[in-house]
Structures are given as C-alpha cells and as structure tokens.
Design a protein around this motif. Structure first.
Motif, PDB file in Angstrom:
ATOM      1  N   SER A  61       0.797  -1.222   0.000  1.00  0.00           N
ATOM      2  CA  SER A  61       0.000   0.000   0.000  1.00  0.00           C
ATOM      3  C   SER A  61       0.832   1.276   0.000  1.00  0.00           C
ATOM      4  N   SER A  62       2.113   1.216   0.361  1.00  0.00           N
ATOM      5  CA  SER A  62       2.937   2.426   0.430  1.00  0.00           C
ATOM      6  C   SER A  62       3.235   2.952  -0.972  1.00  0.00           C
ATOM      7  N   THR A  63       2.958   4.224  -1.188  1.00  0.00           N
ATOM      8  CA  THR A  63       3.288   4.846  -2.471  1.00  0.00           C
ATOM      9  C   THR A  63       4.766   5.199  -2.469  1.00  0.00           C
ATOM     10  N   CYS A  64       5.537   4.508  -3.291  1.00  0.00           N
ATOM     11  CA  CYS A  64       6.980   4.771  -3.320  1.00  0.00           C
ATOM     12  C   CYS A  64       7.528   4.434  -4.696  1.00  0.00           C
ATOM     13  N   GLY A  65       8.716   4.938  -4.976  1.00  0.00           N
ATOM     14  CA  GLY A  65       9.346   4.731  -6.265  1.00  0.00           C
ATOM     15  C   GLY A  65       9.789   6.059  -6.844  1.00  0.00           C
ATOM     16  N   SER A  66      10.103   6.065  -8.126  1.00  0.00           N
ATOM     17  CA  SER A  66      10.554   7.268  -8.820  1.00  0.00           C
ATOM     18  C   SER A  66       9.560   7.604  -9.927  1.00  0.00           C
ATOM     19  N   ASP A  67       9.227   8.876 -10.038  1.00  0.00           N
ATOM     20  CA  ASP A  67       8.092   9.318 -10.856  1.00  0.00           C
ATOM     21  C   ASP A  67       8.015   8.672 -12.235  1.00  0.00           C
ATOM     22  N   SER A  85       4.209  22.610 -25.659  1.00  0.00           N
ATOM     23  CA  SER A  85       5.160  23.088 -24.656  1.00  0.00           C
ATOM     24  C   SER A  85       6.252  22.062 -24.362  1.00  0.00           C
ATOM     25  N   GLY A  86       6.016  20.799 -24.754  1.00  0.00           N
ATOM     26  CA  GLY A  86       7.012  19.760 -24.485  1.00  0.00           C
ATOM     27  C   GLY A  86       7.003  19.285 -23.048  1.00  0.00           C
ATOM     28  N   TRP A  87       5.928  19.523 -22.336  1.00  0.00           N
ATOM     29  CA  TRP A  87       5.800  19.116 -20.943  1.00  0.00           C
ATOM     30  C   TRP A  87       5.801  17.592 -20.863  1.00  0.00           C
ATOM     31  N   LEU A  88       6.710  17.032 -20.092  1.00  0.00           N
ATOM     32  CA  LEU A  88       6.845  15.580 -19.985  1.00  0.00           C
ATOM     33  C   LEU A  88       5.997  15.047 -18.834  1.00  0.00           C
ATOM     34  N   ILE A  89       5.209  14.000 -19.127  1.00  0.00           N
ATOM     35  CA  ILE A  89       4.383  13.352 -18.115  1.00  0.00           C
ATOM     36  C   ILE A  89       4.843  11.903 -17.977  1.00  0.00           C
ATOM     37  N   PRO A  90       5.121  11.430 -16.755  1.00  0.00           N
ATOM     38  CA  PRO A  90       5.481  10.019 -16.574  1.00  0.00           C
ATOM     39  C   PRO A  90       4.389   9.108 -17.130  1.00  0.00           C
ATOM     40  N   LEU A  91       4.793   7.970 -17.684  1.00  0.00           N
ATOM     41  CA  LEU A  91       3.831   7.044 -18.281  1.00  0.00           C
ATOM     42  C   LEU A  91       2.785   6.596 -17.268  1.00  0.00           C
TER      43      LEU A  91
END
Length: 403
Positions: free
Chosen positions: A271-277, A331-337
């Motif tokens: 349940s813990s939200t963790c990792g890299s974006d 704008s080239g704004w990057l969004i994580p998958l």
C-alpha cells in the motif's frame, strides 16, 4: 575501519547515504562501501529492508549486486561485524518505538515533534512491513535471553543489605548505533545511465542489457522480493571483455515476503506509495494497493528507453537519464507514463517513437518487441507478463524481429 577496509574516494551520494570506493585490507580487493547514518527511525527502517533483501540475495546471482559484509558503527572508531541472519536489535527497536534508541537526551528533546509524526507514519506502514514484523519476532526472542541489551533490569528488594541508589549519571550510557556500513562488490561502469549514454548506440548491447534485467527480476521475485524502485540509477554495470554485466542494486524500498515466490508474489499486496516518478506503475500513482507487477511496469519503461535511447531531464537536474514518457502539447511538458495511464487507462502509447529515429540512434524495436513492451506497460497489472515469463518472451520477440 582501516583495519578491515581502506576508503579511497566518494563515488556517490544520495538522500540516505554515501558510497565510497575502497579496498579490503587483507586482499586488496576493490569494494563499494555504503555508509548509512542511523539518525532517525524512518531511515533506519529503509536500511534494515535493504540489509534484509541483500542478505537474501547474497552472492547468488550474477545480475544482482553482491553483499560481502555488514558492519555496525557504535563509536567514532568502533565497528562490529554483524552475523549472517541477524538484525541489529537496537535498530529494530528504534523502528518499532519511533525514536532512535540510545540517542542523547538533548537530541531526543529536539526531535519530539518529528518523532511523534514518525510514530504515526510507522504505524500506518505496518500493513505491508513484512521485514520489520519478522524482525520484531526475532527481537522478542532475543530479548528473552538478553534483556539487559534493551532495558535496565530492576533490582529485587534486599532488606538485609541496603545499598545506595545509583543516579542516572552513574548508569552506563546505552550503546549507540551511529551508522550501518554495507560492503558490496564494486561496479566500474557506473550506473546504467552513465554506461549506456557515454557510448555510441549498440543494438546488441541493448538486447543483452534487457535480457540480463529480466533474469535479475525473475530471481528477485522467486525469492519473494519486490524491488519497488527499479530505474537506471539503481542498475550498476561491471565492464568485462565479453560486454557489460548489469547488477540490480539499492533495495531500500524493497519488500521481502517469506514463503511467497514467483507467480504467487502477484497476490501479495502493498500500500505504500513509493518509487521514482518516471518509472512508477499507474496503480502506484493512483494510491491503490499493488503487487510485484509494478516492477514489471518499471522494467517496461526502462526497456523502452534502452531500446530506443529515449532520455529526459527531470525537473531541477542537469544530468540526462534514460526514461520513457508522454509529451503533452507544444510546450514539451513531460508526463510520466504511469501518471498518464492512471489519468487515462485507454491511452494508446506510440511504440516505437518513430520521430526519434535520426542517426546515430539505434533502429527501432521490431513488431514483436513493441507488442511485448505494450503488454509490460499495460494499465492493468493482470495484462503484464510475470517475471518468470518475461525472459522467454523477450528472447522470442528478439528472435522473431531478427528475421
């Protein structure tokens, strides 16, 4: 430290510790030595999770970083080698109590408010803290035979012979745990970002890296270990005459579940939200419970980035790194998958990114590999292949695309 190891230079620094290049005093073997300061319970919990996972992997797989030994620092020049299979009792006690056991009184008074918050956070994490629950049981077993290590025994009343009461100043100061030192194998190629991006693109090398990562994650999942922070920064490289040997490292966010392995691991929920974006799965982004299949999504992001040499710059950084993403607007704004798929589970990913094929970039992955990448990056964890299926599917896809 110098009696056992010689520290040469700092080679890495993160939020939780510092890594040095060093040598074993007796053999001269080059090693990586990671110092983890035991300053608060939350950090200590991560250290114990890393130690527990690394002891389980030991030196048993060529694609997982090897742990040589672990030392506990209790003074400026005092180091104690930890026995295999044992956790430092006082550090376990610190995690369970929500305060650093043995810390000076002044430090405890300064940290009252933060420790209160830590205790609240620690309690909420008990749902999926398999490692620490097991460690608590071991602590209880040990306390039966060694109570004096954790508490001051009360003296039984003796009416025949009275003795002066000891003051607090006269009682021995409890042993302090200043830091954990993890001694690991040294990887001379840096992390996966440094290694691949410092060399011209090479399809054969990329395929080798992808297959090695498959084997590493399959090994971990078969041991009941979910990594939860797979990314190029946490993959180290040893340079050999036959090519790079990659090593999965950094188990601070990992979870180990004894008695649950392989495909059964997909039924173990966290349940813990963790990792890299840029590598987190959609279900983790959404704050849902998740399983080891989140690791497969992270691998999918890495595989796509490695095979197509897709890079990005995270906000606040200047170091280019491997990673796939969704580009929003002009704008080239990057969004994580993972974030994009959480917001829109029907989002169609464009694999390969054909517009990035200008030389000297490698050729795009073939149709079979693109299909596999889409499965690994599916918004539903059930669609993603399990770790024990992954290597065979990668090998089959690469073979099919080569014809």
């Amino acid at each position: 430290m110098e009696e056992l190891y010689t520290l040469e230079r700092e080679v890495g620094r993160g939020s939780y510790g510092v890594v040095f290049e060093g040598h074993m005093a007796k053999t001269g073997q080059r090693v990586a030595i990671k110092r983890l300061p035991c300053s608060n319970p939350e950090c200590i919990e991560l250290y114990l999770q890393e130690l527990w996972a690394m002891r389980a992997t030991a030196k048993n797989h060529v694609n997982v970083i090897a742990l040589h030994s672990c030392l506990l620092q209790t003074g400026p020049r005092s180091l104690k080698r930890l026995k295999p299979g044992k956790l430092p009792v006082r550090l376990v006690e610190s995690v369970l109590k929500g305060r650093v056991v043995g810390a000076p009184q002044s430090q405890e008074m300064n940290d009252v408010q933060s420790n209160s918050q830590i205790r609240t956070n620690t309690a909420s994490r008990l749902k999926d803290r398999t490692n620490t629950v097991q460690a608590k049981a071991k602590l209880q077993d040990k306390s039966k035979s060694n109570t004096s290590d954790c508490t001051t025994p009360q003296r039984l009343p003796n009416r025949a012979r009275k003795r002066p009461v000891e003051t607090e100043e006269e009682q021995p100061e409890p042993l302090r745990c200043l830091a954990l030192w993890l001694v690991m194998e040294y990887c001379d190629g840096g992390d996966l970002n440094q290694y691949l991006l410092s060399r011209p693109p090479d399809a054969q090398r990329n395929h080798s890296v992808v297959q090695q990562l498959c084997r590493a994650v399959d090994f971990l999942h078969n041991l009941g270990i979910t990594h939860r922070d797979l990314k190029p920064d946490n993959v180290l490289v040893c340079v050999t005459p036959k090519g790079p040997v990659v090593k999965v490292a950094d188990f601070g966010l990992s979870k180990m579940t004894e008695g649950v392995a392989g495909s059964d691991l997909t039924r173990q929920h966290f349940s813990s939200t963790c990792g890299s974006d840029f590598y987190m799965a959609p279900e983790v982004w959404g704050g849902l419970s998740y399983t080891a299949q989140a690791d497969i999504f992270s691998l999918g992001v890495m595989f796509w980035a490695v095979l197509e040499r897709i890079t990005l710059l995270e906000e606040g950084t200047t170091q280019e790194q491997l990673g796939a993403y969704v580009c929003k607007g002009r704008s080239g704004w990057l969004i994580p998958l993972g974030e994009a798929l959480w917001e829109n589970s029907d989002l169609q990913l464009c694999i390969p990114m054909k517009f990035r094929r200008a030389p000297p970039l490698p050729p795009p992955p073939g149709p079979a590999m693109c299909t596999l990448l889409l499965d690994m990056l599916a918004s539903s964890p059930d669609v993603r292949p399990s770790a024990d299926q992954l290597e065979a599917r990668v090998r089959s896809a690469l073979k099919e695309d080569s014809h």
